[in-house]
Write a protein that holds these residues in place. Structure first.
Motif, PDB file in Angstrom:
ATOM      1  N   LYS A 139     -11.893  -8.023  16.652  1.00 52.92           N
ATOM      2  CA  LYS A 139     -12.783  -7.025  17.261  1.00 52.92           C
ATOM      3  C   LYS A 139     -12.036  -6.040  18.152  1.00 52.92           C
ATOM      4  CE  LYS A 139     -16.516 -10.343  17.350  1.00 52.92           C
ATOM      5  NZ  LYS A 139     -16.794 -11.531  18.138  1.00 52.92           N
ATOM      6  N   LEU A 140     -10.925  -6.463  18.739  1.00 53.14           N
ATOM      7  CA  LEU A 140     -10.150  -5.616  19.648  1.00 53.14           C
ATOM      8  C   LEU A 140      -8.753  -5.393  19.083  1.00 53.14           C
ATOM      9  CD1 LEU A 140     -11.033  -7.181  23.119  1.00 53.14           C
ATOM     10  CD2 LEU A 140     -11.909  -5.067  22.142  1.00 53.14           C
ATOM     11  N   SER A 191      -7.127 -10.558  19.839  1.00 53.42           N
ATOM     12  CA  SER A 191      -8.002  -9.493  19.314  1.00 53.42           C
ATOM     13  C   SER A 191      -9.458  -9.932  19.240  1.00 53.42           C
ATOM     14  CB  SER A 191      -7.534  -9.064  17.928  1.00 53.42           C
ATOM     15  OG  SER A 191      -7.794 -10.091  16.976  1.00 53.42           O
ATOM     16  N   GLN A 192      -9.747 -11.133  19.723  1.00 51.67           N
ATOM     17  CA  GLN A 192     -11.100 -11.690  19.667  1.00 51.67           C
ATOM     18  C   GLN A 192     -11.625 -11.636  18.238  1.00 51.67           C
ATOM     19  OE1 GLN A 192     -13.518  -9.956  22.776  1.00 51.67           O
ATOM     20  NE2 GLN A 192     -12.040 -10.506  24.336  1.00 51.67           N
ATOM     21  N   TYR A 248      -6.932  -5.352  25.958  1.00 48.29           N
ATOM     22  CA  TYR A 248      -7.895  -6.273  26.555  1.00 48.29           C
ATOM     23  C   TYR A 248      -7.341  -6.603  27.933  1.00 48.29           C
ATOM     24  CZ  TYR A 248     -10.011 -10.663  27.926  1.00 48.29           C
ATOM     25  OH  TYR A 248     -10.643 -11.642  28.648  1.00 48.29           O
ATOM     26  N   SER A 252      -2.592  -7.920  30.454  1.00 44.42           N
ATOM     27  CA  SER A 252      -3.354  -7.160  29.470  1.00 44.42           C
ATOM     28  C   SER A 252      -2.638  -7.348  28.143  1.00 44.42           C
ATOM     29  CB  SER A 252      -3.397  -5.674  29.813  1.00 44.42           C
ATOM     30  OG  SER A 252      -3.945  -5.465  31.092  1.00 44.42           O
ATOM     31  N   SER A 253      -3.386  -7.281  27.061  1.00 43.39           N
ATOM     32  CA  SER A 253      -2.765  -7.472  25.750  1.00 43.39           C
ATOM     33  C   SER A 253      -3.411  -6.560  24.727  1.00 43.39           C
ATOM     34  CB  SER A 253      -2.892  -8.927  25.302  1.00 43.39           C
ATOM     35  OG  SER A 253      -4.249  -9.323  25.321  1.00 43.39           O
ATOM     36  N   CYS A 254      -2.618  -6.179  23.742  1.00 48.77           N
ATOM     37  CA  CYS A 254      -3.098  -5.351  22.640  1.00 48.77           C
ATOM     38  C   CYS A 254      -2.560  -5.941  21.344  1.00 48.77           C
ATOM     39  CB  CYS A 254      -2.618  -3.909  22.793  1.00 48.77           C
ATOM     40  SG  CYS A 254      -3.015  -2.859  21.382  1.00 48.77           S
ATOM     41  N   ARG A 267      -6.365  -0.181  33.788  1.00 52.48           N
ATOM     42  CA  ARG A 267      -7.520   0.343  33.035  1.00 52.48           C
ATOM     43  C   ARG A 267      -7.181   1.680  32.367  1.00 52.48           C
ATOM     44  NH1 ARG A 267     -11.456  -3.624  32.336  1.00 52.48           N
ATOM     45  NH2 ARG A 267     -10.959  -5.118  33.976  1.00 52.48           N
ATOM     46  N   GLY A 324      -7.269  -9.017  30.872  1.00 54.75           N
ATOM     47  CA  GLY A 324      -7.608 -10.391  31.225  1.00 54.75           C
ATOM     48  C   GLY A 324      -8.065 -10.516  32.659  1.00 54.75           C
ATOM     49  N   GLN A 378      -6.277  -1.707  20.906  1.00 53.24           N
ATOM     50  CA  GLN A 378      -6.820  -1.398  22.229  1.00 53.24           C
ATOM     51  C   GLN A 378      -6.486  -2.546  23.169  1.00 53.24           C
ATOM     52  OE1 GLN A 378     -11.184  -1.458  22.529  1.00 53.24           O
ATOM     53  NE2 GLN A 378     -11.212  -2.182  20.429  1.00 53.24           N
TER      54      GLN A 378
END
Length: 174
Positions: free
Chosen positions: A43-44, A39-40, A49, A71-73, A166, A51, A47
């Protein structure tokens, strides 16, 4: 002698309690670190992300496969259920969606062999209102991680998988 036995029993009980505590806490601690990274630092959340293409230097949490686009959420259900959608990749490329609870349990897996039209489901906790007619996955925790893996063994296939992913959604219903 009695004192030595009592101390030995006390030590053994403390060792067992410490071991059980470590075994119970480790999955939660590991997942907490993973969620923070994905989630950085928060921050994410809720939603995806997307990679970058994997290289020999890639290593966020574990060494990823160079043949996959990831991709990860990092999700948080405390505000209500989420709608998760993953479009299929072009040319029938393989897509897999895995959902992990906060204790690292894998609570759901979907792929394009089961759902060639793409993956769609609602992620919720018990007791949360969910839309009628939707496939629902119930999480045992408010927080966790969703991983989207897409077959992408070449730069060309990675570009196609990247474009398809995307359109992935990991967000509140509505």
């Amino acid at each position: 002698m009695k004192r030595a036995v009592k101390l030995g029993l006390l030590f053994a009980a403390a060792a067992v309690a410490g071991h059980v505590g470590l075994v119970m806490a480790t999955p939660h601690l590991l997942m907490s670190v993973a969620m923070k990274r994905i989630s950085q630092d928060g921050k994410l959340v809720n939603q995806f992300y997307f990679g970058p293409r994997t290289t020999q230097e890639s290593r966020g949490i574990v060494r990823p496969s160079p043949d996959l686009a990831y991709s990860s959420c990092a999700f948080d259900l405390s505000g209500g259920p989420l709608l998760i959608e993953a479009a299929p990749s072009p040319n029938q490329g393989y897509v897999s969606i895995s959902v992990f609870a906060a204790n690292t349990d894998n609570i759901a897996v979907f792929d394009t062999t089961q759902s060639p039209q793409g993956v769609r489901f609602v992620l919720a906790r018990d007791g949360q209102a969910v839309p009628q007619g939707e496939r629902v996955v119930y999480s045992s925790s408010d927080k966790g991680i969703i991983i989207d893996r897409r077959l992408a063994p070449s730069a060309e296939l990675f570009a196609a998988a990247d474009q398809a992913r995307r359109g992935d959604k990991c967000g509140r219903i509505g």
